[in-house]
Design a protein around this motif. Sequence first.
Motif, PDB file in Angstrom:
ATOM      1  N   CYS A  51       0.795   5.465  -0.057  1.00 12.65           N
ATOM      2  CA  CYS A  51      -0.052   6.653   0.065  1.00 12.65           C
ATOM      3  C   CYS A  51       0.080   7.475  -1.210  1.00 12.65           C
ATOM      4  N   GLU A 105      -2.799   5.448  11.031  1.00 11.83           N
ATOM      5  CA  GLU A 105      -3.300   4.289  10.267  1.00 11.83           C
ATOM      6  C   GLU A 105      -3.150   3.004  11.080  1.00 11.83           C
ATOM      7  N   TYR A 133       0.857  -1.192   0.000  1.00 15.37           N
ATOM      8  CA  TYR A 133       0.000   0.000   0.000  1.00 15.37           C
ATOM      9  C   TYR A 133       0.887   1.234   0.000  1.00 15.37           C
ATOM     10  N   ASN A 150      -3.867   5.002  -3.065  1.00 15.75           N
ATOM     11  CA  ASN A 150      -5.114   5.767  -2.925  1.00 15.75           C
ATOM     12  C   ASN A 150      -5.017   7.141  -3.575  1.00 15.75           C
ATOM     13  N   CYS A 209      -6.996   5.680   4.505  1.00 16.39           N
ATOM     14  CA  CYS A 209      -5.970   4.704   4.125  1.00 16.39           C
ATOM     15  C   CYS A 209      -6.148   3.379   4.879  1.00 16.39           C
ATOM     16  N   HIS A 214       0.389  10.535  10.032  1.00 15.05           N
ATOM     17  CA  HIS A 214      -0.503   9.753   9.169  1.00 15.05           C
ATOM     18  C   HIS A 214      -0.356   8.237   9.361  1.00 15.05           C
TER      19      HIS A 214
HETATM   20 ZN   LIG Z   1      -2.128   7.184   3.472  1.00 13.10          ZN
END
Ligand SMILES: [Zn+2]
Length: 467
Positions: free
Chosen positions: A29, A242, A27, A67, A213, A238
Amino acid sequence: MEMKVFNSLTRRVEPLTPLADNTIRLYTCGPTVYNFAHIGNFRAYAFEDVLRRVVQFNGMKIRQVMNLTDVDDKTIRGANAAGVPLTDYTKTYKDAFFADLKKLNIQPAEVYPAATDHIPEMIDLVSKLIEKGVAYKSEDGSVYFAVRKFPGYGKLAHIDFDHQQTGARCAADEYDKENVGDFALWKAWEDSDGPVGWDSPWGRGRPGWHIECSAMSMKYLGETFDLHTGGIDNLFPHHENEIAQAEAATGKEFVRTWMHCAHLRVNGEKMSKSAGNFFTLRDLLEKGYAGREIRYVLVNAHYRQGLNFAFSALDDARKSLERIDRCVDALQRLAGSNGPVGDTPEFATQALESFSAAVNDDLNTPKAFAALFELVREANGALATLTPAQAAAVLAVFQRMDTVLGVIFFGKAVVAEVPAEIQALLDKRAAARKAKDWAESDRLRDEIAAAGWSVKDSRDGQTVTRK
Ligand SMILES: [Zn+2]
Protein backbone atom coordinates in the motif's frame (compact mmCIF):
# COMPACT_ATOMS: atom_id res chain seq x y z
CA MET A 1 18.64 -21.05 2.68
CA GLU A 2 14.90 -20.87 3.20
CA MET A 3 13.39 -17.43 3.72
CA LYS A 4 10.83 -17.30 6.52
CA VAL A 5 8.50 -14.48 7.48
CA PHE A 6 5.73 -13.83 9.98
CA ASN A 7 2.33 -14.11 8.29
CA SER A 8 -0.26 -11.82 9.94
CA LEU A 9 -3.05 -14.02 8.56
CA THR A 10 -1.94 -17.24 10.28
CA ARG A 11 0.09 -15.48 13.00
CA ARG A 12 2.97 -17.87 12.37
CA VAL A 13 6.47 -17.68 10.94
CA GLU A 14 6.27 -19.52 7.60
CA PRO A 15 8.46 -20.14 4.53
CA LEU A 16 8.02 -17.60 1.75
CA THR A 17 8.08 -19.45 -1.55
CA PRO A 18 6.87 -18.08 -4.89
CA LEU A 19 3.65 -19.38 -6.45
CA ALA A 20 5.17 -19.18 -9.95
CA ASP A 21 8.18 -18.18 -12.08
CA ASN A 22 10.57 -17.98 -9.10
CA THR A 23 9.01 -14.54 -8.62
CA ILE A 24 7.50 -13.10 -5.47
CA ARG A 25 4.52 -10.95 -6.43
CA LEU A 26 4.23 -8.22 -3.84
CA TYR A 27 1.63 -5.52 -3.34
CA THR A 28 2.49 -2.68 -0.98
CA CYS A 29 0.00 0.00 0.00
CA GLY A 30 1.51 3.27 -1.13
CA PRO A 31 1.14 6.88 -0.08
CA THR A 32 -1.96 9.01 -0.11
CA VAL A 33 -0.52 11.94 -2.01
CA TYR A 34 -2.09 14.83 -0.10
CA ASN A 35 1.04 15.92 1.78
CA PHE A 36 4.76 15.19 2.10
CA ALA A 37 5.27 11.70 3.50
CA HIS A 38 6.45 11.63 7.13
CA ILE A 39 9.07 9.52 8.80
CA GLY A 40 6.45 7.04 10.07
CA ASN A 41 5.32 6.41 6.47
CA PHE A 42 8.93 5.85 5.46
CA ARG A 43 9.37 3.24 8.13
CA ALA A 44 6.91 1.06 6.20
CA TYR A 45 8.51 1.79 2.82
CA ALA A 46 12.00 1.06 4.21
CA PHE A 47 10.76 -2.25 5.66
CA GLU A 48 9.28 -3.19 2.28
CA ASP A 49 12.55 -2.25 0.61
CA VAL A 50 14.49 -4.59 2.91
CA LEU A 51 11.90 -7.28 2.21
CA ARG A 52 12.29 -7.03 -1.56
CA ARG A 53 16.08 -6.95 -1.22
CA VAL A 54 16.07 -10.13 0.90
CA VAL A 55 13.89 -11.85 -1.72
CA GLN A 56 16.55 -10.99 -4.31
CA PHE A 57 19.39 -11.88 -1.93
CA ASN A 58 17.92 -15.40 -1.95
CA GLY A 59 17.99 -15.61 -5.74
CA MET A 60 14.27 -15.06 -6.26
CA LYS A 61 12.82 -12.35 -8.47
CA ILE A 62 10.46 -9.68 -7.29
CA ARG A 63 7.52 -7.93 -8.91
CA GLN A 64 6.32 -5.15 -6.63
CA VAL A 65 3.29 -2.98 -7.19
CA MET A 66 2.81 0.12 -5.06
CA ASN A 67 -0.32 2.18 -5.52
CA LEU A 68 -0.58 5.95 -5.32
CA THR A 69 -3.85 7.00 -3.69
CA ASP A 70 -4.63 10.19 -5.57
CA VAL A 71 -8.37 10.30 -4.86
CA ASP A 72 -9.88 9.84 -1.38
CA ASP A 73 -11.37 11.95 1.41
CA LYS A 74 -8.03 13.62 2.22
CA THR A 75 -6.83 14.47 -1.31
CA ILE A 76 -10.22 15.94 -2.23
CA ARG A 77 -10.30 18.04 0.92
CA GLY A 78 -6.76 19.30 0.19
CA ALA A 79 -7.35 20.14 -3.46
CA ASN A 80 -10.62 21.93 -2.79
CA ALA A 81 -9.12 23.90 0.10
CA ALA A 82 -6.22 24.95 -2.17
CA GLY A 83 -8.62 25.72 -5.01
CA VAL A 84 -6.67 23.68 -7.59
CA PRO A 85 -7.65 20.66 -9.71
CA LEU A 86 -7.12 17.33 -7.94
CA THR A 87 -4.48 16.16 -10.45
CA ASP A 88 -2.39 19.32 -10.01
CA TYR A 89 -2.65 19.05 -6.25
CA THR A 90 -1.54 15.41 -6.09
CA LYS A 91 1.25 15.76 -8.70
CA THR A 92 3.34 17.90 -6.34
CA TYR A 93 3.26 15.17 -3.70
CA LYS A 94 3.77 12.30 -6.14
CA ASP A 95 6.96 13.94 -7.42
CA ALA A 96 8.12 14.65 -3.87
CA PHE A 97 7.49 11.04 -2.88
CA PHE A 98 9.74 9.65 -5.63
CA ALA A 99 12.50 12.12 -4.76
CA ASP A 100 12.26 11.07 -1.09
CA LEU A 101 12.51 7.36 -1.97
CA LYS A 102 15.77 8.06 -3.80
CA LYS A 103 17.21 9.87 -0.80
CA LEU A 104 16.57 6.76 1.30
CA ASN A 105 18.06 4.42 -1.32
CA ILE A 106 14.74 2.60 -1.62
CA GLN A 107 14.60 0.47 -4.77
CA PRO A 108 11.76 1.49 -7.07
CA ALA A 109 8.75 -0.81 -7.37
CA GLU A 110 8.09 -2.35 -10.78
CA VAL A 111 4.69 -0.61 -11.12
CA TYR A 112 3.24 2.52 -9.47
CA PRO A 113 -0.42 2.59 -10.53
CA ALA A 114 -2.41 5.72 -9.64
CA ALA A 115 -6.00 5.25 -8.52
CA THR A 116 -7.41 7.85 -10.91
CA ASP A 117 -5.98 5.88 -13.88
CA HIS A 118 -7.95 2.76 -12.87
CA ILE A 119 -11.53 3.92 -12.28
CA PRO A 120 -12.97 1.51 -14.95
CA GLU A 121 -11.33 -1.49 -13.20
CA MET A 122 -12.84 -0.41 -9.90
CA ILE A 123 -16.30 0.05 -11.44
CA ASP A 124 -16.04 -3.48 -12.91
CA LEU A 125 -15.14 -4.95 -9.54
CA VAL A 126 -18.02 -3.15 -7.78
CA SER A 127 -20.42 -4.40 -10.48
CA LYS A 128 -19.22 -7.95 -9.93
CA LEU A 129 -19.79 -7.65 -6.16
CA ILE A 130 -23.36 -6.42 -6.76
CA GLU A 131 -23.97 -9.38 -9.14
CA LYS A 132 -22.69 -11.78 -6.48
CA GLY A 133 -25.13 -10.31 -3.98
CA VAL A 134 -22.51 -9.10 -1.47
CA ALA A 135 -22.88 -5.40 -2.31
CA TYR A 136 -25.91 -3.14 -2.59
CA LYS A 137 -26.81 0.35 -3.66
CA SER A 138 -28.10 2.65 -0.93
CA GLU A 139 -30.79 5.29 -1.35
CA ASP A 140 -28.23 8.10 -1.93
CA GLY A 141 -26.54 6.31 -4.86
CA SER A 142 -23.54 4.99 -2.93
CA VAL A 143 -22.64 1.30 -3.05
CA TYR A 144 -21.79 -0.65 0.11
CA PHE A 145 -20.21 -4.02 0.82
CA ALA A 146 -22.45 -6.13 3.07
CA VAL A 147 -19.96 -7.62 5.54
CA ARG A 148 -22.47 -10.17 6.88
CA LYS A 149 -22.78 -11.68 3.41
CA PHE A 150 -19.10 -12.61 3.27
CA PRO A 151 -18.40 -15.43 5.75
CA GLY A 152 -14.65 -14.83 5.83
CA TYR A 153 -14.97 -11.24 7.00
CA GLY A 154 -12.67 -10.56 9.96
CA LYS A 155 -10.19 -13.38 9.37
CA LEU A 156 -7.16 -11.09 9.09
CA ALA A 157 -8.00 -8.82 12.03
CA HIS A 158 -9.43 -11.83 13.97
CA ILE A 159 -12.73 -10.08 14.64
CA ASP A 160 -15.22 -12.05 16.66
CA PHE A 161 -18.58 -10.98 15.26
CA ASP A 162 -20.59 -12.63 17.98
CA HIS A 163 -19.20 -10.21 20.53
CA GLN A 164 -19.21 -7.19 18.29
CA GLN A 165 -21.70 -4.39 18.01
CA THR A 166 -21.71 -3.76 14.29
CA GLY A 167 -22.63 -0.35 13.03
CA ALA A 168 -25.01 -0.13 10.12
CA ARG A 169 -22.84 1.59 7.56
CA CYS A 170 -19.61 3.53 7.35
CA ALA A 171 -18.91 5.96 4.53
CA ALA A 172 -15.52 7.20 5.80
CA ASP A 173 -12.33 5.66 4.35
CA GLU A 174 -10.83 5.13 7.79
CA TYR A 175 -12.56 3.82 10.92
CA ASP A 176 -11.78 1.56 13.82
CA LYS A 177 -12.92 -1.89 14.92
CA GLU A 178 -15.69 -0.44 17.07
CA ASN A 179 -17.34 0.74 13.89
CA VAL A 180 -17.32 -2.48 11.91
CA GLY A 181 -20.08 -2.23 9.40
CA ASP A 182 -20.88 -2.15 5.73
CA PHE A 183 -18.21 -0.07 4.04
CA ALA A 184 -18.38 2.14 0.95
CA LEU A 185 -17.22 0.71 -2.38
CA TRP A 186 -18.52 3.66 -4.39
CA LYS A 187 -19.43 7.02 -2.92
CA ALA A 188 -22.17 9.12 -4.50
CA TRP A 189 -21.12 12.65 -5.42
CA GLU A 190 -21.62 15.29 -2.73
CA ASP A 191 -21.21 19.08 -2.78
CA SER A 192 -17.95 18.81 -0.87
CA ASP A 193 -16.43 16.75 -3.75
CA GLY A 194 -16.53 19.86 -5.95
CA PRO A 195 -15.33 19.03 -9.46
CA VAL A 196 -14.11 15.52 -8.53
CA GLY A 197 -16.28 12.68 -9.84
CA TRP A 198 -16.75 9.96 -12.45
CA ASP A 199 -19.86 8.57 -14.10
CA SER A 200 -20.84 5.03 -13.14
CA PRO A 201 -23.86 2.69 -13.41
CA TRP A 202 -24.90 4.09 -9.98
CA GLY A 203 -24.54 7.73 -10.97
CA ARG A 204 -21.75 10.25 -10.53
CA GLY A 205 -19.35 9.55 -7.71
CA ARG A 206 -15.93 8.21 -6.77
CA PRO A 207 -14.42 4.95 -5.55
CA GLY A 208 -13.88 4.19 -1.87
CA TRP A 209 -10.27 3.82 -0.79
CA HIS A 210 -10.34 0.05 -0.22
CA ILE A 211 -11.62 -0.97 -3.66
CA GLU A 212 -8.65 0.74 -5.26
CA CYS A 213 -6.12 -1.72 -3.86
CA SER A 214 -8.17 -4.84 -4.65
CA ALA A 215 -8.70 -3.73 -8.26
CA MET A 216 -5.13 -2.63 -8.96
CA SER A 217 -3.37 -5.49 -7.17
CA MET A 218 -5.36 -8.13 -9.10
CA LYS A 219 -4.85 -6.28 -12.37
CA TYR A 220 -1.05 -6.33 -12.06
CA LEU A 221 -0.41 -9.44 -9.95
CA GLY A 222 -3.30 -11.82 -10.65
CA GLU A 223 -6.29 -12.95 -8.59
CA THR A 224 -4.07 -14.87 -6.17
CA PHE A 225 -0.59 -13.61 -5.38
CA ASP A 226 2.23 -14.18 -2.91
CA LEU A 227 2.58 -11.28 -0.58
CA HIS A 228 0.87 -8.09 0.59
CA THR A 229 2.34 -5.64 3.10
CA GLY A 230 1.67 -2.35 4.84
CA GLY A 231 1.89 -0.58 8.14
CA ILE A 232 -0.01 -2.12 11.06
CA ASP A 233 -2.53 0.74 10.74
CA ASN A 234 -3.56 -0.71 7.39
CA LEU A 235 -4.48 -4.13 8.78
CA PHE A 236 -7.96 -3.05 9.80
CA PRO A 237 -10.12 -2.01 8.11
CA HIS A 238 -8.15 -1.51 4.89
CA HIS A 239 -6.59 -4.94 4.37
CA GLU A 240 -9.58 -6.79 5.83
CA ASN A 241 -11.76 -5.00 3.30
CA GLU A 242 -9.34 -5.72 0.45
CA ILE A 243 -9.62 -9.44 1.21
CA ALA A 244 -13.42 -9.29 1.38
CA GLN A 245 -13.73 -7.45 -1.94
CA ALA A 246 -11.29 -9.66 -3.82
CA GLU A 247 -12.33 -13.05 -2.44
CA ALA A 248 -16.05 -12.34 -2.70
CA ALA A 249 -15.55 -11.40 -6.36
CA THR A 250 -13.25 -14.25 -7.45
CA GLY A 251 -14.05 -17.06 -5.03
CA LYS A 252 -10.28 -17.61 -4.75
CA GLU A 253 -7.71 -16.98 -2.08
CA PHE A 254 -6.53 -13.37 -2.56
CA VAL A 255 -3.10 -13.26 -0.87
CA ARG A 256 -1.06 -16.05 0.69
CA THR A 257 1.10 -14.03 3.07
CA TRP A 258 0.41 -10.71 4.81
CA MET A 259 3.15 -8.75 6.58
CA HIS A 260 2.77 -5.61 8.68
CA CYS A 261 5.34 -3.33 10.24
CA ALA A 262 4.89 -1.80 13.68
CA HIS A 263 4.45 1.84 14.65
CA LEU A 264 7.09 4.50 14.77
CA ARG A 265 7.11 6.89 17.68
CA VAL A 266 9.22 10.01 18.07
CA ASN A 267 10.97 10.49 21.40
CA GLY A 268 8.59 7.97 22.90
CA GLU A 269 5.44 9.73 21.77
CA LYS A 270 2.95 9.25 18.99
CA MET A 271 3.92 11.58 16.18
CA SER A 272 1.53 14.50 15.81
CA LYS A 273 1.69 18.05 14.56
CA SER A 274 0.27 19.39 17.82
CA ALA A 275 2.99 17.66 19.89
CA GLY A 276 5.69 19.29 17.73
CA ASN A 277 7.29 15.93 16.93
CA PHE A 278 6.00 15.51 13.41
CA PHE A 279 8.80 15.14 10.87
CA THR A 280 8.77 14.71 7.14
CA LEU A 281 11.91 13.32 5.53
CA ARG A 282 12.58 16.84 4.27
CA ASP A 283 12.57 18.22 7.82
CA LEU A 284 15.31 15.76 8.81
CA LEU A 285 17.44 16.43 5.73
CA GLU A 286 17.20 20.15 6.47
CA LYS A 287 18.56 19.49 9.94
CA GLY A 288 21.73 18.16 8.29
CA TYR A 289 21.13 14.39 8.48
CA ALA A 290 22.00 12.30 5.45
CA GLY A 291 19.52 9.98 3.77
CA ARG A 292 21.59 6.94 4.64
CA GLU A 293 21.74 7.92 8.33
CA ILE A 294 17.96 8.09 8.39
CA ARG A 295 17.74 4.81 6.47
CA TYR A 296 20.11 3.21 8.96
CA VAL A 297 17.82 4.09 11.88
CA LEU A 298 14.72 2.90 10.02
CA VAL A 299 16.09 -0.50 8.99
CA ASN A 300 18.18 -1.18 12.09
CA ALA A 301 15.14 -2.00 14.23
CA HIS A 302 13.15 -5.18 13.68
CA TYR A 303 10.08 -4.34 11.59
CA ARG A 304 7.62 -5.94 14.04
CA GLN A 305 9.01 -4.01 16.99
CA GLY A 306 7.89 -0.48 17.71
CA LEU A 307 10.59 1.96 16.66
CA ASN A 308 11.35 4.94 18.83
CA PHE A 309 12.85 7.56 16.57
CA ALA A 310 15.14 10.00 18.36
CA PHE A 311 17.84 12.41 17.23
CA SER A 312 20.34 10.59 19.42
CA ALA A 313 19.70 7.49 17.26
CA LEU A 314 20.59 9.50 14.16
CA ASP A 315 23.81 10.65 15.82
CA ASP A 316 24.62 7.05 16.75
CA ALA A 317 23.90 5.99 13.17
CA ARG A 318 26.42 8.54 11.93
CA LYS A 319 29.11 7.10 14.21
CA SER A 320 28.29 3.51 13.27
CA LEU A 321 28.41 4.32 9.57
CA GLU A 322 31.77 6.03 10.05
CA ARG A 323 33.09 2.85 11.62
CA ILE A 324 31.95 0.84 8.61
CA ASP A 325 33.31 3.45 6.19
CA ARG A 326 36.75 3.43 7.80
CA CYS A 327 36.98 -0.34 7.55
CA VAL A 328 35.74 -0.44 3.95
CA ASP A 329 38.07 2.40 3.06
CA ALA A 330 41.09 0.59 4.54
CA LEU A 331 40.16 -2.60 2.69
CA GLN A 332 39.82 -0.69 -0.55
CA ARG A 333 43.25 0.85 -0.14
CA LEU A 334 44.70 -2.58 0.54
CA ALA A 335 42.86 -4.31 -2.30
CA GLY A 336 43.65 -1.61 -4.86
CA SER A 337 41.38 -1.16 -7.84
CA ASN A 338 40.66 -4.03 -10.22
CA GLY A 339 43.02 -6.33 -8.34
CA PRO A 340 42.40 -10.07 -8.08
CA VAL A 341 39.82 -11.36 -5.58
CA GLY A 342 41.21 -14.11 -3.37
CA ASP A 343 39.69 -16.78 -1.17
CA THR A 344 37.31 -15.45 1.45
CA PRO A 345 38.89 -15.60 4.90
CA GLU A 346 37.05 -17.84 7.36
CA PHE A 347 35.88 -14.92 9.56
CA ALA A 348 34.16 -13.29 6.56
CA THR A 349 32.48 -16.54 5.49
CA GLN A 350 31.14 -16.97 9.00
CA ALA A 351 29.88 -13.39 9.19
CA LEU A 352 28.03 -13.84 5.91
CA GLU A 353 26.44 -17.06 7.14
CA SER A 354 25.20 -15.33 10.31
CA PHE A 355 23.94 -12.47 8.18
CA SER A 356 22.00 -14.80 5.83
CA ALA A 357 20.47 -16.69 8.74
CA ALA A 358 19.38 -13.41 10.33
CA VAL A 359 17.69 -11.86 7.30
CA ASN A 360 15.95 -15.14 6.45
CA ASP A 361 14.59 -15.38 9.99
CA ASP A 362 11.70 -12.94 9.51
CA LEU A 363 14.01 -10.10 8.44
CA ASN A 364 15.97 -9.96 11.66
CA THR A 365 17.88 -6.80 10.79
CA PRO A 366 19.29 -6.18 14.31
CA LYS A 367 21.06 -9.54 14.07
CA ALA A 368 22.10 -8.81 10.49
CA PHE A 369 23.75 -5.57 11.62
CA ALA A 370 25.44 -7.47 14.44
CA ALA A 371 26.94 -9.81 11.81
CA LEU A 372 28.09 -6.79 9.79
CA PHE A 373 29.83 -5.27 12.82
CA GLU A 374 31.44 -8.59 13.64
CA LEU A 375 32.87 -8.47 10.13
CA VAL A 376 34.11 -4.90 10.72
CA ARG A 377 35.79 -5.95 13.97
CA GLU A 378 37.45 -9.03 12.47
CA ALA A 379 38.54 -7.20 9.32
CA ASN A 380 40.08 -4.35 11.33
CA GLY A 381 42.00 -6.91 13.37
CA ALA A 382 43.25 -8.70 10.26
CA LEU A 383 44.25 -5.64 8.22
CA ALA A 384 47.96 -6.12 8.94
CA THR A 385 47.96 -9.71 7.68
CA LEU A 386 45.42 -9.72 4.82
CA THR A 387 46.78 -9.92 1.28
CA PRO A 388 45.30 -7.50 -1.28
CA ALA A 389 43.35 -10.38 -2.85
CA GLN A 390 41.90 -11.39 0.54
CA ALA A 391 40.97 -7.76 1.23
CA ALA A 392 39.07 -7.77 -2.07
CA ALA A 393 37.24 -10.94 -0.99
CA VAL A 394 36.24 -9.36 2.33
CA LEU A 395 35.01 -6.30 0.44
CA ALA A 396 32.85 -8.59 -1.68
CA VAL A 397 31.18 -9.84 1.51
CA PHE A 398 30.46 -6.25 2.58
CA GLN A 399 28.95 -5.66 -0.85
CA ARG A 400 26.79 -8.77 -0.59
CA MET A 401 25.47 -7.65 2.82
CA ASP A 402 24.81 -4.19 1.47
CA THR A 403 22.57 -5.54 -1.29
CA VAL A 404 20.12 -5.95 1.63
CA LEU A 405 21.04 -3.06 3.95
CA GLY A 406 21.78 -0.35 1.37
CA VAL A 407 23.76 1.91 3.71
CA ILE A 408 27.45 1.44 2.84
CA PHE A 409 29.48 3.78 0.65
CA PHE A 410 31.83 1.99 -1.71
CA GLY A 411 34.52 3.58 -3.83
CA LYS A 412 34.55 6.74 -1.79
CA ALA A 413 37.22 7.52 0.73
CA VAL A 414 36.10 8.51 4.21
CA VAL A 415 37.43 12.00 3.52
CA ALA A 416 34.58 12.48 1.04
CA GLU A 417 32.26 13.33 3.94
CA VAL A 418 34.60 15.83 5.59
CA PRO A 419 33.23 19.39 5.73
CA ALA A 420 34.88 21.92 3.40
CA GLU A 421 36.56 23.91 6.18
CA ILE A 422 38.23 20.80 7.60
CA GLN A 423 39.28 19.75 4.11
CA ALA A 424 40.91 23.16 3.61
CA LEU A 425 42.96 22.65 6.80
CA LEU A 426 43.93 19.15 5.61
CA ASP A 427 45.10 20.56 2.30
CA LYS A 428 47.19 23.20 4.07
CA ARG A 429 48.66 20.52 6.31
CA ALA A 430 49.52 18.31 3.34
CA ALA A 431 51.39 21.26 1.81
CA ALA A 432 53.22 21.94 5.09
CA ARG A 433 54.30 18.29 5.35
CA LYS A 434 55.50 18.32 1.77
CA ALA A 435 57.65 21.35 2.66
CA LYS A 436 58.81 19.44 5.79
CA ASP A 437 57.41 22.23 7.98
CA TRP A 438 56.67 19.93 10.92
CA ALA A 439 55.83 22.74 13.35
CA GLU A 440 53.11 24.03 11.02
CA SER A 441 51.90 20.45 10.40
CA ASP A 442 51.47 19.91 14.16
CA ARG A 443 49.77 23.25 14.62
CA LEU A 444 47.26 22.38 11.90
CA ARG A 445 46.67 18.94 13.43
CA ASP A 446 45.75 20.67 16.71
CA GLU A 447 43.46 23.08 14.90
CA ILE A 448 41.72 20.16 13.17
CA ALA A 449 41.46 18.35 16.52
CA ALA A 450 39.89 21.42 18.13
CA ALA A 451 37.21 21.27 15.41
CA GLY A 452 36.37 17.68 16.39
CA TRP A 453 38.43 15.61 13.94
CA SER A 454 41.53 13.49 14.38
CA VAL A 455 44.07 13.07 11.64
CA LYS A 456 46.49 10.18 11.12
CA ASP A 457 49.41 9.86 8.75
CA SER A 458 50.34 6.80 6.76
CA ARG A 459 52.12 5.87 3.56
CA ASP A 460 48.94 6.83 1.70
CA GLY A 461 48.82 10.29 3.20
CA GLN A 462 46.40 11.70 5.77
CA THR A 463 43.21 10.04 6.94
CA VAL A 464 40.76 11.91 9.06
CA THR A 465 38.00 10.69 11.33
CA ARG A 466 35.36 12.37 13.45
CA LYS A 467 36.33 12.22 17.13
ZN1 LIG B 1 -3.99 -0.51 0.06
